[in-house]
Design an enzyme around this catalytic site. Structure first.
Site, PDB file in Angstrom:
ATOM      1  N   ARG A   7       0.833  -1.199   0.000  1.00 54.06           N
ATOM      2  CA  ARG A   7       0.000   0.000   0.000  1.00 54.06           C
ATOM      3  C   ARG A   7       0.861   1.240   0.000  1.00 54.06           C
ATOM      4  O   ARG A   7       2.007   1.230   0.402  1.00 54.06           O
ATOM      5  CB  ARG A   7      -0.867   0.026   1.263  1.00 54.06           C
ATOM      6  CG  ARG A   7      -1.935  -1.025   1.349  1.00 54.06           C
ATOM      7  CD  ARG A   7      -3.145  -0.725   0.497  1.00 54.06           C
ATOM      8  NE  ARG A   7      -3.579   0.660   0.585  1.00 54.06           N
ATOM      9  CZ  ARG A   7      -4.478   1.133   1.440  1.00 54.06           C
ATOM     10  NH1 ARG A   7      -5.040   0.335   2.316  1.00 54.06           N
ATOM     11  NH2 ARG A   7      -4.801   2.399   1.434  1.00 54.06           N
ATOM     12  N   ARG A  63       2.140   4.465 -16.172  1.00 52.59           N
ATOM     13  CA  ARG A  63       2.431   4.125 -17.567  1.00 52.59           C
ATOM     14  C   ARG A  63       3.653   4.900 -18.071  1.00 52.59           C
ATOM     15  O   ARG A  63       4.489   4.356 -18.787  1.00 52.59           O
ATOM     16  CB  ARG A  63       1.234   4.429 -18.453  1.00 52.59           C
ATOM     17  CG  ARG A  63       0.028   3.586 -18.147  1.00 52.59           C
ATOM     18  CD  ARG A  63       0.049   2.282 -18.922  1.00 52.59           C
ATOM     19  NE  ARG A  63      -1.179   1.531 -18.663  1.00 52.59           N
ATOM     20  CZ  ARG A  63      -1.220   0.381 -18.020  1.00 52.59           C
ATOM     21  NH1 ARG A  63      -0.129  -0.160 -17.553  1.00 52.59           N
ATOM     22  NH2 ARG A  63      -2.349  -0.240 -17.827  1.00 52.59           N
ATOM     23  N   CYS A  74      -8.079   2.846 -11.988  1.00 49.79           N
ATOM     24  CA  CYS A  74      -8.269   4.039 -11.160  1.00 49.79           C
ATOM     25  C   CYS A  74      -9.717   4.077 -10.678  1.00 49.79           C
ATOM     26  O   CYS A  74     -10.628   3.640 -11.383  1.00 49.79           O
ATOM     27  CB  CYS A  74      -8.004   5.307 -11.962  1.00 49.79           C
ATOM     28  SG  CYS A  74      -6.288   5.565 -12.413  1.00 49.79           S
ATOM     29  N   GLU A  77     -12.129   7.636  -4.367  1.00 50.50           N
ATOM     30  CA  GLU A  77     -12.346   7.321  -2.943  1.00 50.50           C
ATOM     31  C   GLU A  77     -13.737   7.793  -2.522  1.00 50.50           C
ATOM     32  O   GLU A  77     -14.332   8.660  -3.157  1.00 50.50           O
ATOM     33  CB  GLU A  77     -11.314   8.062  -2.077  1.00 50.50           C
ATOM     34  CG  GLU A  77      -9.941   7.465  -2.105  1.00 50.50           C
ATOM     35  CD  GLU A  77      -9.829   6.162  -1.313  1.00 50.50           C
ATOM     36  OE1 GLU A  77     -10.599   5.939  -0.353  1.00 50.50           O
ATOM     37  OE2 GLU A  77      -8.961   5.369  -1.674  1.00 50.50           O
ATOM     38  N   ARG A  89      -4.047   7.205  -3.553  1.00 47.46           N
ATOM     39  CA  ARG A  89      -3.703   5.963  -2.858  1.00 47.46           C
ATOM     40  C   ARG A  89      -3.369   4.893  -3.894  1.00 47.46           C
ATOM     41  O   ARG A  89      -3.883   4.928  -5.015  1.00 47.46           O
ATOM     42  CB  ARG A  89      -4.863   5.496  -1.981  1.00 47.46           C
ATOM     43  CG  ARG A  89      -5.097   6.359  -0.763  1.00 47.46           C
ATOM     44  CD  ARG A  89      -6.318   5.860   0.013  1.00 47.46           C
ATOM     45  NE  ARG A  89      -6.531   6.565   1.252  1.00 47.46           N
ATOM     46  CZ  ARG A  89      -7.197   7.715   1.373  1.00 47.46           C
ATOM     47  NH1 ARG A  89      -7.720   8.292   0.311  1.00 47.46           N
ATOM     48  NH2 ARG A  89      -7.359   8.284   2.558  1.00 47.46           N
ATOM     49  N   TYR A 107       4.119   5.915   2.518  1.00 50.39           N
ATOM     50  CA  TYR A 107       3.201   7.038   2.735  1.00 50.39           C
ATOM     51  C   TYR A 107       4.010   8.317   2.689  1.00 50.39           C
ATOM     52  O   TYR A 107       4.866   8.552   3.537  1.00 50.39           O
ATOM     53  CB  TYR A 107       2.463   6.868   4.072  1.00 50.39           C
ATOM     54  CG  TYR A 107       1.470   5.728   3.986  1.00 50.39           C
ATOM     55  CD1 TYR A 107       0.153   5.972   3.615  1.00 50.39           C
ATOM     56  CD2 TYR A 107       1.864   4.421   4.209  1.00 50.39           C
ATOM     57  CE1 TYR A 107      -0.754   4.927   3.489  1.00 50.39           C
ATOM     58  CE2 TYR A 107       0.970   3.366   4.081  1.00 50.39           C
ATOM     59  CZ  TYR A 107      -0.339   3.639   3.715  1.00 50.39           C
ATOM     60  OH  TYR A 107      -1.231   2.604   3.572  1.00 50.39           O
ATOM     61  N   ARG A 115      -2.242   5.848   7.794  1.00 56.10           N
ATOM     62  CA  ARG A 115      -1.928   4.508   8.298  1.00 56.10           C
ATOM     63  C   ARG A 115      -0.630   4.584   9.064  1.00 56.10           C
ATOM     64  O   ARG A 115       0.384   4.021   8.660  1.00 56.10           O
ATOM     65  CB  ARG A 115      -1.786   3.506   7.150  1.00 56.10           C
ATOM     66  CG  ARG A 115      -3.057   3.057   6.486  1.00 56.10           C
ATOM     67  CD  ARG A 115      -4.054   2.344   7.404  1.00 56.10           C
ATOM     68  NE  ARG A 115      -3.527   1.213   8.111  1.00 56.10           N
ATOM     69  CZ  ARG A 115      -3.663  -0.044   7.749  1.00 56.10           C
ATOM     70  NH1 ARG A 115      -4.326  -0.356   6.654  1.00 56.10           N
ATOM     71  NH2 ARG A 115      -3.158  -1.017   8.474  1.00 56.10           N
TER      72      ARG A 115
END
Length: 123
Positions: A7, A63, A74, A77, A89, A107, A115
């Site tokens: 992540r 890409r 894609c 959220e 994210r 992150y 997180r």
């Protein structure tokens, strides 16, 4: 080899295409580097953006890095009140010999608060 998920997230200062592409590329490169991966190790990548991001598709940045043979998707959220704005994210499915607790999630640019249990201090 085992399939794992890694992540990551980054925050944009402004919603401008060039900035979004730069920050997303930085995030993808950090995920690869911190986990000793090449694009051949990547199975698929799911990218999301908060609803206030409209300038470009984050997948375009991946890409542009030459990762052209990996399925990308894609999505937007959820629009949650009080959520951090202008966030990209990423969740990549990878092949790796690392144990689950050896995966290094990334992150950047203030998103460690999303997180803090996964984030590292070395932005």
């Amino acid at each position: 080899m085992t399939i794992r998920a890694v992540r990551g997230a980054t925050q944009l200062e402004v919603d401008e295409a060039g900035h979004l592409l730069e920050r997303t590329a930085e995030l993808m490169q950090a995920v690869l580097k911190r986990n000793d991966l090449t694009s051949d190790d990547v199975i698929s990548i799911f990218l999301t953006a908060t609803p206030d991001v409209r300038s470009a598709f984050p997948a375009a940045a991946v890409r542009a890095l030459g990762i052209t043979d990996v399925p990308l998707m894609c999505a937007q959220e959820l629009d949650v009140d009080g959520a951090m704005p202008r966030v990209i994210r990423l969740m990549a499915h990878i092949e790796t010999a690392r144990a689950r607790d050896g995966i290094r999630h990334v992150y950047l640019h203030g998103t460690t608060v999303l997180r803090d249990d996964l984030a590292e201090d070395d932005e």
